[in-house]
Design a protein around this motif. Structure first.
Motif, short mmCIF file in Angstrom:
data_model
loop_
_atom_site.label_atom_id
_atom_site.label_comp_id
_atom_site.label_asym_id
_atom_site.label_seq_id
_atom_site.Cartn_x
_atom_site.Cartn_y
_atom_site.Cartn_z
N GLY A 26 0.65 -1.33 0.52
CA GLY A 26 0.25 -0.21 0.13
C GLY A 26 0.68 1.16 -0.07
N ARG A 27 2.14 1.29 0.69
CA ARG A 27 2.97 2.57 0.82
C ARG A 27 3.47 2.50 -0.91
N MET A 28 3.41 1.76 -1.36
CA MET A 28 3.62 1.86 -3.08
C MET A 28 2.98 2.29 -3.89
N MET A 29 1.58 2.56 -3.63
CA MET A 29 0.09 3.04 -4.26
C MET A 29 0.09 3.69 -3.96
N ASP A 30 -1.18 3.86 -5.49
CA ASP A 30 -1.73 5.78 -5.40
C ASP A 30 -3.44 5.55 -4.01
N THR A 31 -2.56 6.31 -3.08
CA THR A 31 -3.81 6.40 -2.24
C THR A 31 -4.50 7.30 -2.38
N MET A 32 -4.87 8.38 -3.61
CA MET A 32 -5.82 8.97 -3.33
C MET A 32 -6.88 8.48 -4.43
N VAL A 33 -7.62 9.70 -3.69
CA VAL A 33 -9.84 8.59 -4.33
C VAL A 33 -10.07 10.05 -4.95
N THR A 35 -9.92 13.66 -4.46
CA THR A 35 -9.33 14.67 -3.72
C THR A 35 -8.85 13.89 -2.24
N PHE A 36 -9.00 13.12 -1.49
CA PHE A 36 -9.37 12.09 -0.97
C PHE A 36 -8.24 11.15 -0.20
N ALA A 37 -6.81 11.19 0.25
CA ALA A 37 -6.17 10.16 0.56
C ALA A 37 -6.86 9.40 1.57
N ILE A 38 -6.13 8.75 1.39
CA ILE A 38 -6.86 6.80 1.86
C ILE A 38 -5.65 6.37 2.97
N PRO A 39 -5.11 6.72 3.96
CA PRO A 39 -4.61 6.14 5.18
C PRO A 39 -4.08 4.28 4.76
N THR A 40 -3.04 4.29 4.37
CA THR A 40 -2.69 2.95 4.30
C THR A 40 -3.04 2.09 5.32
N VAL A 41 -2.92 2.35 6.45
CA VAL A 41 -3.42 0.53 7.32
C VAL A 41 -5.66 1.11 7.65
N SER A 42 -5.90 2.24 6.85
CA SER A 42 -7.16 2.50 7.43
C SER A 42 -7.66 1.00 6.82
N LEU A 43 -7.94 0.48 5.67
CA LEU A 43 -7.81 -0.49 4.74
C LEU A 43 -8.37 -1.89 5.09
N ALA A 44 -7.62 -1.81 6.78
CA ALA A 44 -7.52 -2.66 7.68
C ALA A 44 -9.20 -3.46 8.09
N CYS A 45 -10.08 -2.01 7.52
CA CYS A 45 -11.19 -2.22 8.73
C CYS A 45 -12.50 -3.21 7.20
N PHE A 46 -11.76 -3.35 6.61
CA PHE A 46 -12.94 -3.86 5.40
C PHE A 46 -12.39 -5.64 6.34
N ASP A 47 -11.15 -6.27 6.40
CA ASP A 47 -11.54 -7.22 6.91
C ASP A 47 -12.46 -7.63 7.69
N ALA A 48 -12.78 -6.77 8.93
CA ALA A 48 -13.37 -6.64 9.88
C ALA A 48 -15.10 -6.38 9.30
N CYS A 115 -4.12 1.83 -7.95
CA CYS A 115 -5.17 2.66 -6.45
C CYS A 115 -5.31 1.61 -5.30
N ILE A 116 -4.77 2.01 -4.62
CA ILE A 116 -4.85 1.39 -3.49
C ILE A 116 -6.48 0.60 -3.27
N LEU A 117 -7.75 1.16 -3.76
CA LEU A 117 -8.75 0.48 -3.45
C LEU A 117 -8.63 -0.81 -3.49
N TRP A 118 -7.74 -1.30 -4.69
CA TRP A 118 -7.29 -2.91 -5.39
C TRP A 118 -7.67 -3.77 -4.91
N HIS A 119 -6.97 -3.35 -2.90
CA HIS A 119 -6.72 -4.50 -2.38
C HIS A 119 -7.30 -4.51 -1.13
N VAL A 120 -9.52 -3.77 -1.24
CA VAL A 120 -10.29 -4.20 -1.14
C VAL A 120 -11.05 -5.65 -1.10
N PRO A 121 -10.44 -6.32 -2.76
CA PRO A 121 -11.94 -7.12 -2.80
C PRO A 121 -10.11 -8.99 -2.31
N GLN A 122 -8.86 -8.66 -1.93
CA GLN A 122 -8.45 -9.29 -0.68
C GLN A 122 -8.83 -9.40 0.15
#
Length: 227
Positions: A26-33, A35-48, A115-122
Motif C-alpha cells: 500500500g505504501r507504493m500504491m496511489d492512495t488518492m481517491v 481529492t481524498f487521501a486514504i491512509p494505508t492502514v485504514s484498509l484493515a477495517c475492510f477485513d472486519a 489505486c490502493i482500493l484494489w486491495h479491498v477485494p483481497q
C-alpha cells in the motif's frame, strides 16, 4: 485433535502475514481517491467489515447451497469447512502476486500508479477465509470435545489466533534478520524497488501449502465421535 489444532496456528500466522504485505504494498500504491487521501492502514477495517457481511451469507446462502449436494445438515463436515478456509490463502497469494506484477514496469520497478482500493477485494477474501475457518474450527472443537471440556476446547480454538500472531512476528523477524545481512535491504524494505517481496510470497505460499497438506492428512485419519 492437537495436530489439527496446530494447523490453525500456522493458518492464522499466514493471515497475519497478509497484513504486513498489504501495508508494504500500500505504501507504493496511489492512495488518492479524488481529492481524498486514504491512509494505508485504514484498509484493515475492510477485513472486519467483510467478516460481518459474510457471516449471514455463509449461514443463509453457502450452507443451504452445500446442503443440496450432501446429506449433512451443515452442508459439509466441520473439518471440510475448516479446510476450505485453510485453502483460501493460496488464492490470496495468487491475487497479491498478480497485483504486484501489474505495478512493475519493464525495468521491474514499482510505478505506484495502481489505486490502493484494489486491495479491498483481497480483504474481502481474507474475511471469507476467516469465516470458513473459524466457524468450522469452533464447531469441530465444540462437537468433538467431551461435554465437560467444551469450553476449554473452544478457548483453545481461539488461542490459535493469538499464537498465530506471535508466529507471524517470529517469521517476519527471522526473514528480516536473514535477508538484511551486510548491505542487503532485505525482502520487505519500505521501498519495494530494492526489495524482493515476490520471494516472501513464495515463502508464505510454501508454508500455506505445507500446512494445508498436514491438515488434510490429519483430517483424513481423524475419527469423529460419531464414528
Amino acid at each position: 485433535m492437537l495436530p489439527i489444532w496446530a494447523t490453525g496456528i500456522v493458518f492464522f500466522a499466514i493471515l497475519a502475514q497478509f497484513s504486513s504485505m498489504f501495508l508494504v504494498q500500500g505504501r507504493m500504491m496511489d492512495t488518492m481517491v479524488g481529492t481524498f487521501a486514504i491512509p494505508t492502514v485504514s484498509l484493515a477495517c475492510f477485513d472486519a467489515v467483510s467478516v460481518i457481511l459474510f457471516v449471514p451469507v455463509y449461514d443463509r446462502v453457502v450452507i443451504p447451497a452445500a446442503r443440496r449436494f450432501t446429506d449433512n445438515e451443515r452442508g459439509f463436515s466441520e473439518l471440510r469447512w475448516f479446510g476450505i478456509g485453510q485453502s483460501c490463502p493460496s488464492w490470496l497469494l495468487g491475487a497479491q502476486q498478480f497485483f504486484h506484477d501489474v505495478q512493475l514496469d519493464s525495468r521491474g520497478l514499482v510505478l505506484g500508479r495502481m489505486c490502493i482500493l484494489w486491495h479491498v477485494p483481497q480483504y474481502l477474501l481474507v474475511g471469507a477465509s476467516v469465516v470458513f475457518a473459524c466457524v468450522g474450527q469452533s464447531e469441530f472443537f465444540y462437537n468433538e470435545a467431551p461435554v465437560s471440556m467444551r469450553s476449554l476446547c473452544t478457548a483453545l480454538g481461539l488461542l490459535t489466533v493469538s499464537l498465530g500472531s506471535y508466529l507471524s512476528s517470529l517469521v517476519v523477524t527471522l526473514v528480516s534478520s536473514i535477508t538484511t545481512r551486510g548491505v542487503e535491504p532485505g525482502w520487505m524494505p519500505n521501498n519495494l524497488n530494492v526489495g524482493h517481496l515476490d520471494r516472501l510470497f513464495w515463502l508464505v505460499a510454501a508454508l500455506s501449502s505445507l500446512n494445508l497438506a498436514v491438515f488434510v492428512c490429519c483430517a483424513k485419519r481423524y475419527k469423529t465421535l460419531k464414528q
